[in-house]
Design an enzyme around this catalytic site. Sequence first.
Site, PDB file in Angstrom:
ATOM      1  N   THR A  96       6.842 -69.733  34.396  1.00 24.63           N
ATOM      2  CA  THR A  96       5.895 -68.772  33.839  1.00 24.63           C
ATOM      3  C   THR A  96       4.713 -69.520  33.270  1.00 24.63           C
ATOM      4  OG1 THR A  96       5.532 -67.014  32.236  1.00 24.63           O
ATOM      5  CG2 THR A  96       7.046 -68.740  31.589  1.00 24.63           C
ATOM      6  N   TYR A  97       3.580 -68.868  33.268  1.00 22.51           N
ATOM      7  CA  TYR A  97       2.378 -69.486  32.687  1.00 22.51           C
ATOM      8  C   TYR A  97       1.925 -68.667  31.468  1.00 22.51           C
ATOM      9  CZ  TYR A  97       2.514 -71.690  37.224  1.00 22.51           C
ATOM     10  OH  TYR A  97       2.923 -72.372  38.339  1.00 22.51           O
ATOM     11  N   CYS A 114       9.006 -65.029  63.148  1.00 19.53           N
ATOM     12  CA  CYS A 114       8.079 -65.883  62.410  1.00 19.53           C
ATOM     13  C   CYS A 114       7.661 -67.050  63.313  1.00 19.53           C
ATOM     14  CB  CYS A 114       8.741 -66.391  61.136  1.00 19.53           C
ATOM     15  SG  CYS A 114       7.630 -67.342  60.133  1.00 19.53           S
ATOM     16  N   THR A 119       6.369 -62.820  30.187  1.00 23.42           N
ATOM     17  CA  THR A 119       6.554 -62.058  31.420  1.00 23.42           C
ATOM     18  C   THR A 119       8.014 -61.941  31.820  1.00 23.42           C
ATOM     19  OG1 THR A 119       6.234 -64.076  32.686  1.00 23.42           O
ATOM     20  CG2 THR A 119       4.308 -62.700  32.327  1.00 23.42           C
ATOM     21  N   GLU A 143      -0.723 -65.492  41.063  1.00 16.35           N
ATOM     22  CA  GLU A 143       0.353 -64.662  40.499  1.00 16.35           C
ATOM     23  C   GLU A 143       1.073 -63.886  41.585  1.00 16.35           C
ATOM     24  OE1 GLU A 143      -1.198 -63.764  36.013  1.00 16.35           O
ATOM     25  OE2 GLU A 143      -2.331 -62.935  37.670  1.00 16.35           O
TER      26      GLU A 143
END
Lengths: 558, 790
Positions: free
Chosen positions: A452-453, A206, A464, A529
């Site tokens: 979570t939304y 990386c 979810t 998401e």
Amino acid sequence: MASNAVPGLTCRANGEDGPRQACVSGGSLRNRFDSESDGAPTAKSSARLCSRDREERAAALEELSQKVLACLGLDRPGSARLGKRMLLHLLRLSRSCPLQEVRVRASELLRTAQDEGVEVPRALASGPSAFIPTKEILIEGPNQDVLIESFVSLGRVDHLTMVMALHPAYLSCFLRTQHALLELDGPLPRHWRHYISIMAAARHHCAYLVQQHSAGFLEAGGDESWLSGFEHTPTKLRSLQTLNKLLAHRPWLITLQHIQELVSPGAEPRWSLAELIHAVILMAHTHSLCSFVWGCGLNPEPDHIGGYTFQPPSPNHLPRSPHSPAPEDGRPELVDGAVEVEVLLKRMVELQQQQEEEECTQEEMVTRFERERSESIPTAVVRGAPPDLVVCLVEEPEFRYEDFAPRGEQSPPVMRAQDYSWEDHGFSLVNRLLPDMGQLLDEKFQVVSTLTYHRMAMHEGVDTYTLRKALWNYIHCLYGIRYDDYDYGGVNVLLERSLKVFVKTMACHPEQTTARVYHTFWRHFRHSEKVHANLIVMEARLQAALLYTLRAITYYMR
Amino acid sequence: MEKMSRVTTALGSSAISGRTMFCHLDAPANAISVCRDATQVVVAGRNIFKIYGLEEEQFVEKLNLRVGRKPSLNFSCADVMWHQVEDSLLATAATNGAVVTWNLGKPSRNKQDQLFTEHKRTVNKVCFHPTEVYMLLSGSQDGFMKCFDLRKKESVSTFSGQSESVRDVQFSMKDYFTFAASFENGNVQLWDIRRPDRFERMFTAHTGPVFCCDWHPDDRGWLATGGRDKMVKVWDMTTNRVKEIYCVQTIASVARVKWRPERKFHLATCSMMVDHNIYVWDIRRPFIPFATFEEHKDVTTGIVWRHQHDPHFLLSGSKDSTLYQHMFEDATRPVDMANPEGLCFGLMGDLAFAVNDSLISSDANRKPYPGGDRRYPFFSFKRPNLTEQFAHVSSALSVFETDLDSHRMDWFVKTAQLYLLSGKSFAELCDHNAKVAQELKRPQVSTTWTMLRIMFSDPANLAAPAPNLNLSKLGSLPLMNSFSMKEMGPGMGTDGRLERSKGESRQDNIHLEPGNSHISNNNEENEETEGSDGPVENMFADVELDDDDLYSMEQDNQAAEEQEYTLPQEAFQLRHEIMDNPSAPEHLQQDKADSPHVSGNEAEVTCLTPIESFSLISISQPLFSPHLPASFFCPIVREMLSYYAEQGDVQMAVSVLIVMGERIRKEIDDLTQEHWYMSYIDLLQRFELWNVSNEVIKLSTCNAITCLNQTSTTLHINCSNCKRPMSNKGWICDRCRQCASVCAVCHHVVKGLFVWCQGCSHGGHLEHIMNWLKSSTHCPAGCGHLCEYT
């Protein structure tokens, strides 16, 4: 911890001049005072530029531009005095500073310089991520406060932060943990911490993190020669190699003996337990961060190697640096993507009901776990050799992830989540040896597991939980951790194959992530998401690696 | 034997006897439970589920409940409980979420009775009702508690904790309907078994998970909880508000807690991480465990008292695959090993010393400490409580105070308060501060201030005082030993000389400090007394060592002391110069060699009078150029500041730094300055000199310091209408859409200074409120509060 002030905690002055942030950004800035050199942006001036005081910032900005203009005036034709570092500093400011006035002024200065005949660098990347269109990030990241906060406290807003800012709740606790790991009091010296992170990042090739930490390493007073290879480092650091290697690729192989080699009284050079825990958390943190960097296709920073060019843009050929993720454009044809989402939704609901009705035998459960674990998911093409920058920092580069239990081989015993869990065991151990760190990590795990939304793609008001749980447990499954109380059939139902490919690539071979892998899963989902999924993978991976190491340490302490 | 007989009565016919013993299990245990008559114990774990008989000398395996070729996950037990009424009934909680009951009365090999698979996640705990035969309660990782009637196939009621993970559930011993549940988020809830809709009460017991709880077997209101935060807390549940009545801090997270039978204040704990011991605590003595069992080699996972009325037998299971019976009499008593002596230094140099009474009394005829001896025997003991089984140890505490002036910090406080740092001209500030130092008997500091004024004031201003002072300062040297002029004459105040002086000056000061303390103590040795007032005397002291008698003939003690305090006013320059002058020892040697020493001494004494110094004008004049630029002195000043800072007098360093301002600032690097400022501010704040500290912060020129004033200046405000926190900026509360800060007098929004009454929180424009309260004593909002404006 002033720099960790929660964004949005603004002071409401009843006066006329609006809100004013009134905190000092603590140690992180002051520590930068030591590295000063001519022409380059001095640490002090950049610290002033990040002041919370608007006037102070304006003054610093003014000073900066005076300096640049003076340099331009002194020796007109050449750009000798206007150092490369200064130019890159300006370039970075002009691209990524969340404060508009700074951004505008920096680009003005660059333009002036160009008019004066100075060869001016140009950023190669068009945004923080090669996968996510820049406009998505700007639109979806409405929370400028978070960015400003991180600019003010860290002195820069890097691509990582920009992408993570899609999830501000997570970002703030991530930054807090990272700050505590790298800057606050701890058993390891600061430049060591950065160097350990470099070692860890190099395992996953990386370049992004290697460069980030190299800068931090030099700033903390590290010896430049260390960066050219291990032979210049103290043996104590080198003795971490094995652990680093295992932690990055096959943490389940870490045993009591590995810890003993480093810690036991006979070991030479000897690590203290607190130092070791610190190093382990640093490494695990960086490894999982590599997953995120690759998984989100982060572009090199404008002042990184491969992040800029001094060549003028050519109209038809888009220069690509070898450091940014593979250009292979995998925008897939949009086949019934919408249908896929519907199907997934339906399955989630079904699964929930199913659990209440049908019960399957224990044997079936075990088989399901085994199936997930041993399912062969081809993980992308193997890419070319890692960049030179990184090569010298990796020992045994051929040691990579291997499936936890390849078919037909004697598998190492599965780790039962109930026997060694973060909540019951890991936390206590970390907190005992490195006070506060346990708390910070705990908080981070909690934030990520509850984040979570209530929406999925175009649907609102979705629970979810099952999906997130399936993701988390699937990753732990890849690392050989089994939950007695989880039905692994759910993984198969909820995670489509392309998602599994992505997750496995990211968790196990992050350096092989390509745009195609990123684009083929969840085609109708928002980018934010997908970043959320990335976060889950990253944290689950971190926890898995930590659990194995902490268990080994617990055995050692027994 | 007496104890034994009492036990026997408590137990009725079946007396329990035994010894400390253990047996190996095949696998790590997760939990153990004992049957009512204390003859059998059940051990459950991931790979073990067995019943052992407790015999006199050993454990005997009675039954293996893990049967079948392929053991299912239902056998992987997280918890087990033996019914306390019905001897043949057992319940286990499985890691896969199943709750299983077992009937030992079944004729077949498989004793499994019922299987409930209603929980989605691991079940952490099962608990039988203490008196009801068929009622079983379970608590699971999924956040639900379920109550089962064993005559039915499924649960009769489900309790939702509304949060993650139930860690423990316990039926109350006395209240038929009540049970307590502890949660991973730190809460404890109390439920009524008849009301599954919501809990009766809830409180936060720990930070982080509460791993366990246990009702007191006798006292109906007491609940003990143990958490990951390493605490055991005892709660009184009988009061309206749940009250924490005892708290024990252990060294590792608390996994299990069990009240000791027949001992009201005792409980046993074990940990799930790092610490393998079992502790029995007397909750009234929370610092040292009452007893410890140290047999296990890995974490203890289950503890249980063998019989509910016998406090002498404790059973425990562990991850090290052993099952132990501990006899209380074999326990380690940490108290016996505790050290009753202690020694500690206070901030001001006081020394506290605690020692066992017996040791002190044996030494009764020792001589009292000469200076300020205070002994406070302050441990007043409660009347020994019969139920308390702690050995009483009493220690006497002696505190030795130092009241030597040298160790007091009064001068620091006074100096901080009296110094002027700004607001006047440089010369005036220096003079003022010099005077302050003078009054506090710190001549060296005072001299420094005066020197600074001279060095950095404009030559014009300097004219009047300068020659005079410089004269005396220069003059003193030649008077003492004339040859020293050659060596250093032209170099007054140059770098070269200073560099030489660095090493020496510190030595001087070391001389100085002991001298000081002696003075205030008692002047016994007069040559030391000399050293007390500055390096000059120090040097004399050195001189004097050579011909002691001569000097002491000249001056007696008293005179010397008087002189010290008058000295500085006339000749402080002299002192300062010599402080920088390292050549004292050299003088000595040279003295011996060529000049008669006595003359030196005499000359020095006379030089203290102004007349003498006047006569030296002619010598000094050519040496000193009044037109030296101020910057010429900067290196010296820098050295001096570092010197002060190194000596610990950071106050001086910072004060000079501020007063000198631009004159010196560039000479000293920022980090050092910042370091000084930080230290000084820290000191000031310790002495609660907030005003001074604030002034220093304000006057400082370091960025890092000035911004200190801006830390934690955030003010969180609640909306005056809806009483909720104002989150946004501006004047409108975004919840109730009302202007939040309205003036109570004119009913307009206040922009600018807003003044509140701290009592009723009404307020408004500053001048409106001022005017209002001139004429009225009540709050302008009409709330009836008697506001005060001061």
